[in-house]
Design a protein around this motif. Structure first.
Motif, PDB file in Angstrom:
ATOM      1  N   GLN A 290       0.937  -1.314   0.018  1.00  0.00           N
ATOM      2  CA  GLN A 290      -0.270  -0.029   0.143  1.00  0.00           C
ATOM      3  C   GLN A 290       0.313   1.345   0.043  1.00  0.00           C
ATOM      4  OE1 GLN A 290      -3.407  -0.455  -0.590  1.00  0.00           O
ATOM      5  NE2 GLN A 290      -3.264  -2.544  -0.466  1.00  0.00           N
TER       6      GLN A 290
ATOM      7  N   ASN B 179      -2.977   2.010  -6.093  1.00  0.00           N
ATOM      8  CA  ASN B 179      -3.682   2.782  -4.594  1.00  0.00           C
ATOM      9  C   ASN B 179      -3.331   3.631  -4.773  1.00  0.00           C
ATOM     10  OD1 ASN B 179      -1.124   2.877  -3.352  1.00  0.00           O
ATOM     11  ND2 ASN B 179      -1.067   1.112  -3.654  1.00  0.00           N
TER      12      ASN B 179
ATOM     13  N   GLN C 270      -7.594   1.877  -0.868  1.00  0.00           N
ATOM     14  CA  GLN C 270      -6.699   0.788  -1.394  1.00  0.00           C
ATOM     15  C   GLN C 270      -7.866  -0.441  -1.927  1.00  0.00           C
ATOM     16  OE1 GLN C 270      -7.410   1.961   2.178  1.00  0.00           O
ATOM     17  NE2 GLN C 270      -5.435   2.896   2.420  1.00  0.00           N
TER      18      GLN C 270
END
Length: 455
Positions: free
Chosen positions: A36, A131, A149
């Motif tokens: 992420q 993301n 995300q």
């Protein structure tokens, strides 16, 4: 038979429904994608929960406290080499005797080897996960942020001739997590934050179903497997909600981060279609609506960063992941139908260490080592998620040009060989038991690219 079959098909679908994003792979344990942050990925996510800025929002909502306006866009891809091999899979039968001279009620037991390709290559599909995050200050002490995300992503595919077809053909999940975050600078050493998560999951699952064999001979009788299979497919989706909270503490050269992300109780609304079953199983062919519920895990993170000098920063992070929340899949359908399919995932502790080194004021090199054990157990691992313990070896580079910082990272993923062991009563009535036995191995290379704009 129809009700039980529906429940089992729906349950297996949800096992897989926890697995995908944008033509996506899973780069962490089971169906969890931990990529992420491009910057964090360059050090195997060591220290990312104690790092400042929007790239750390998945790991700690306090990360944006005291920061200026930022926008981050990232993409993470995986090229995976995966193999699954048959290690003696069979189908076991308990069938009513066809005709006299057998006494009424006689049951014929036997087993056959599962025919089909014993070696399956490239089972887990490669893909890309994006993301995005943005944050802005409100006054001197508050910041708000938005992050998007794809935390649960996985796609596995087998073909109809493969030995694992009775456990899985196509298994995929697409997920999106939208997080609204608020953070506050409490003192000169303490920042806190909290967020609300809205999470969307969409699943598709298909697998083959064995038709009953024919019986030949008189004594001994011979079981002849059917030349045709049935097929099931389930699709479902839904939005569900959770929360996250965290704090960061700053003591001179040392930064500490603590955070917690809640489990999310998912319910997917969808449909199941079973076709191609013949003979005594034909009544199980069905097209119906249903609902399946499951929990995604919670996460607790402890993170640290220590600035040795102006150039070198050391990083470490430990994550406790509550995979035991994924204990079962609960399926309801029709007026009163319900079933519970046990999963028995285990909680795991993952960890990573790494460093950042400033080559010059505009360029930083980083590297890290991470360990990510699988939550799947040796007694219940299926072909849908042929997962093993993972070691991650990562390196990355950042370059700042004006108000833009560009990040890149490369990760080599070494996946331990894992056994596949799944015994399943296919129709819930003892007629056919699938004994899937196999071995899975693989490795992968991940690529991450991102850009952060400060304004």
């Amino acid at each position: 038979m129809t009700s039980r079959n529906f429940a089992r098909v729906g349950g297996i679908a949800l096992t897989t429904a926890l697995l995908a994003g944008v033509a996506a792979p899973a780069m962490a344990g089971s169906f969890y994608v931990q990529e992420q942050s491009t910057r964090g990925q360059g050090r195997a996510n060591a220290g990312v929960g104690a790092d400042k800025g929007v790239q750390s929002l998945w790991w700690n909502p306090a990360a944006i406290a005291g920061t200026q306006r930022e926008v981050y866009v990232g993409a993470h891809g995986l090229i995976l080499d995966s193999d699954v091999d048959n290690r003696g899979s069979t189908l076991s039968y308990n069938l009513p005797a066809p005709t006299p001279p057998f006494p009424a009620g006689t049951i014929l037991s036997g087993s056959t080897v599962v025919a089909g390709d014993p070696h399956v290559h490239d089972v887990v599909e490669s893909g890309i996960v994006p993301n995005f995050a943005v944050s802005m200050p409100i006054g001197d002490r508050f910041n708000v942020g938005l992050a998007v995300q794809a935390p649960y992503n996985f796609t596995t595919k087998y073909e109809e001739p493969d030995f694992a077809r009775y456990d899985a053909l196509t298994s995929e999940l697409r997920s999106a997590n939208v997080s609204l975050v608020a953070a506050m600078t409490v003192t000169d050493w303490l920042d806190i934050g909290a967020g609300f998560d809205a999470q969307y999951a969409k699943a598709t699952l298909s697998s083959a179903l064995p038709n009953l064999p024919t019986v030949a001979g008189v004594a001994p009788l011979v079981l002849i497997p059917s030349a045709t299979d049935g097929r099931n497919q389930l699709e479902g989706d839904g939005w569900d909600y959770g929360w996250n909270a965290g704090a960061q503490m700053h003591f001179g050269k040392l930064d500490l981060g603590l955070s917690y992300r809640s489990k999310i109780e998912h319910e997917l609304e969808g449909s199941v279609n079973i076709s191609g079953l013949t003979g005594a199983l034909a009544a199980a062919n069905v097209s119906a609506d249903g609902q399946a519920s499951f929990n995604t895990p919670w996460y607790a993170t402890v993170s640290a960063r220590y600035a040795v000098n102006d150039r070198l920063t050391l990083n470490a992070q430990v994550n406790q992941i509550g995979w035991s929340e994924f204990d079962a899949i609960r399926v309801t359908y029709g007026a009163n139908g319900r079933s519970t399919i046990v999963q028995d995932y285990d909680d795991v502790t993952t960890g990573a260490i790494g460093f950042d080194y400033k080559i010059d004021p505009s360029m930083t090199f980083r590297a890290g080592l991470g360990y990510d054990p699988t939550p799947t157990s040796d007694d219940h691992r299926t072909a849908r998620i042929p997962d093993g313990d993972r070691w991650l070896y990562a390196a990355g580079l950042s370059k700042t040009i004006g108000s833009m910082t560009f990040d890149g990272a490369v990760t080599y993923i070494d996946i331990d060989t894992a056994t596949i062991n799944d015994t399943r009563d296919v129709y819930g009535n003892g007629l056919v038991v699938s004994n899937l036995r196999g071995e899975a191995q693989g490795s992968g290379v991940g690529f991450s690219l991102g850009a952060t704009w400060n304004f």
